[in-house]
Write an enzyme that holds these catalytic residues in place. Structure first.
Site, short mmCIF file in Angstrom:
data_model
loop_
_atom_site.label_atom_id
_atom_site.label_comp_id
_atom_site.label_asym_id
_atom_site.label_seq_id
_atom_site.Cartn_x
_atom_site.Cartn_y
_atom_site.Cartn_z
N ASP A 193 -4.14 0.01 9.12
CA ASP A 193 -4.15 -0.93 7.99
C ASP A 193 -3.97 -2.35 8.53
OD1 ASP A 193 -4.25 -1.78 5.36
OD2 ASP A 193 -2.13 -1.43 4.98
N SER A 252 0.82 -1.21 0.00
CA SER A 252 0.00 0.00 0.00
C SER A 252 0.85 1.26 0.00
CB SER A 252 -0.89 0.02 1.23
OG SER A 252 -1.43 -1.25 1.45
N LYS A 282 11.48 -0.65 4.01
CA LYS A 282 10.27 -0.13 3.37
C LYS A 282 10.59 1.22 2.78
CE LYS A 282 6.85 -2.94 4.22
NZ LYS A 282 5.95 -2.89 5.35
P1 ADP Z 1 1.11 -4.60 2.38
O1 ADP Z 1 1.19 -4.41 3.87
O2 ADP Z 1 0.19 -3.64 1.73
O3 ADP Z 1 0.83 -6.03 2.00
P2 ADP Z 1 3.97 -4.35 2.35
O4 ADP Z 1 4.78 -3.31 1.68
O5 ADP Z 1 3.92 -4.32 3.85
O6 ADP Z 1 2.52 -4.27 1.77
O7 ADP Z 1 4.47 -5.78 1.93
C1 ADP Z 1 4.91 -6.13 0.65
C2 ADP Z 1 5.42 -7.57 0.73
O8 ADP Z 1 6.52 -7.64 1.63
C3 ADP Z 1 4.39 -8.59 1.24
O9 ADP Z 1 4.56 -9.77 0.52
C4 ADP Z 1 4.77 -8.80 2.69
O10 ADP Z 1 4.43 -10.10 3.15
C5 ADP Z 1 6.27 -8.59 2.66
N1 ADP Z 1 6.72 -8.02 3.95
C6 ADP Z 1 6.44 -6.80 4.44
N2 ADP Z 1 7.02 -6.59 5.63
C7 ADP Z 1 7.68 -7.73 5.92
C8 ADP Z 1 8.49 -8.17 7.03
N3 ADP Z 1 8.73 -7.37 8.07
N4 ADP Z 1 9.01 -9.41 6.98
C9 ADP Z 1 8.78 -10.22 5.91
N5 ADP Z 1 8.05 -9.88 4.85
C10 ADP Z 1 7.50 -8.65 4.84
MG MG Z 2 2.54 -4.71 5.19
#
Ligand code: ADP
Ligand code: MG
Length: 249
Positions: free
Chosen positions: A142, A17, A36
Site C-alpha cells: 500500500d 485502509s 493502529k
Molecule cells: P492510510 O494509510 O490508509 O492513509 P492510516 O490508518 O495509516 O491510513 O492513517 C490514518 C491517519 O493517521 C492519516 O491522516 C495519517 O496521516 C495518520 N497517520 C498514520 N500513521 C501515522 C504516523 N506514524 N504518524 C503520524 N500520523 C500518522
Molecule cells: Mg497509513
C-alpha cells in the site's frame, strides 16, 4: 502494565485502509506514539494468528527510513500496533516545516515545483526503505504518498510496511481503500499476485506525483482507473522547465 493505563489517548488521527489511527502519549516519558487498530474479528483463527505473527515480525525491523513499530497485541478482536509518531506539517514564519505526510505536503505545494535535488533525495530514501524490506521478503502492498512521512533533519520515513498483510487479499485492500487507489499496478488490476515489483510500480507513481504535482493515473471511477493503468494511458505532459524552490526548512 496495561498499555491504556500507561498512555493517554490524545486524539484520533483518522480512519485509514485498515482501521483507526490513534495518537497517544506516554504518562511516564511524555513521548507520543500512534496506535493502529486493525479489526481482525471476522478472520478465521488461522488468519488471525498469522496476522498477529506478521505484526510481531514488524517489531524486529529497524531502518532510519521506516516508521518503527514498538509493540503489538490483540484485544477484543482488534490487532493493535504501536508506531512512532510523525508529526503533522506546520507553517512557521511563512515557511513550511517538513513534517507530516507527503500527500499533505504535495497539496501544500499546489503549483510550486519541488527542487530536483529534493525529489532525488526523497526518492533515494524511499528506495532504501523498500530495499531493506524487500531483502527481508516483506512487501509494502500500500505504498502511497499518505504513507510517506517527513521527519526531522530531512529524514523521510515510510509507514504501514507489511500492515496490509493482515488483510487476506490486495484486492480486498484496494476495495477498502478510502478514496481512489491511484497507486495500484496493472497486475493488481488484473487480480494477479502481488510481488516486489508491485511496490516499485507504486514508487514510480509517487515519484511522478512529486515531479508533476498530480497523480500518474487519474479517473472518475475505480474501473476507469484500472483500465487506464492496464493500458498505461496517461494525460499529456505539461511542459516543466523551472524549479523554483519550495520553502522547506
Ligand atoms: P492510510 O494509510 O490508509 O492513509 P492510516 O490508518 O495509516 O491510513 O492513517 C490514518 C491517519 O493517521 C492519516 O491522516 C495519517 O496521516 C495518520 N497517520 C498514520 N500513521 C501515522 C504516523 N506514524 N504518524 C503520524 N500520523 C500518522
Ligand atoms: Mg497509513
Amino acid at each position: 502494565m496495561d498499555f491504556w493505563e500507561s498512555h493517554d489517548r490524545i486524539k484520533e488521527l483518522g480512519k485509514g485502509s485498515y482501521g483507526l489511527a490513534i495518537l497517544v502519549r506516554s504518562k511516564t516519558s511524555g513521548r507520543e506514539y500512534v496506535v493502529k487498530e486493525v479489526d481482525i474479528s471476522r478472520m478465521n483463527r488461522k488468519d488471525a494468528a498469522e496476522a498477529e505473527q506478521e505484526a510481531k515480525i514488524l517489531l524486529a525491523l529497524h531502518h532510519p527510513n521506516i516508521v518503527a513499530c514498538s509493540l503489538s497485541w490483540v484485544e477484543r478482536g482488534k490487532l493493535h500496533i504501536v508506531m512512532e509518531y510523525c508529526s503533522e506539517a506546520q507553517l512557521q514564519d511563512n515557511c513550511l516545516v517538513c513534517a507530516g505526510d507527503l500527500q499533505g505536503f504535495l497539496k501544500e505545494c499546489r503549483s510550486t515545483q519541488l527542487p530536483e535535488e529534493t525529489i532525488l533525495d526523497w526518492f533515494i530514501q524511499m528506495v532504501l526503505a523498500l530495499k531493506y524490506m524487500h531483502e527481508r521478503k516483506i512487501l509494502h502492498r500500500d505504498f502511497k504518498t499518505a504513507n510517506v512521512f517527513m521527519a526531522e533533519g530531512g529524514l523521510l520515513k515510510v509507514g504501514d510496511f507489511g500492515v496490509s498483510k493482515v488483510l487476506s487479499s490486495t484486492l480486498a485492500l484496494a476495495k477498502t481503500t478510502i478514496g481512489t487507489p491511484y497507486y495500484i499496478s496493472p497486475e493488481i488490476c488484473l487480480n494477479r499476485p502481488y510481488n516486489a515489483k508491485t511496490d516499485i510500480w507504486s514508487l514510480g507513481c509517487v515519484v511522478y506525483e512529486m515531479l508533476m504535482l498530480r497523480h500518474a493515473f487519474q479517473a472518475a471511477s475505480i474501473n476507469k482507473l484500472a483500465e487506464k493503468i492496464v493500458q498505461g494511458r496517461q494525460a499529456p505532459r505539461k511542459s516543466m522547465q523551472s524549479y523554483p524552490s519550495v520553502a522547506c526548512c
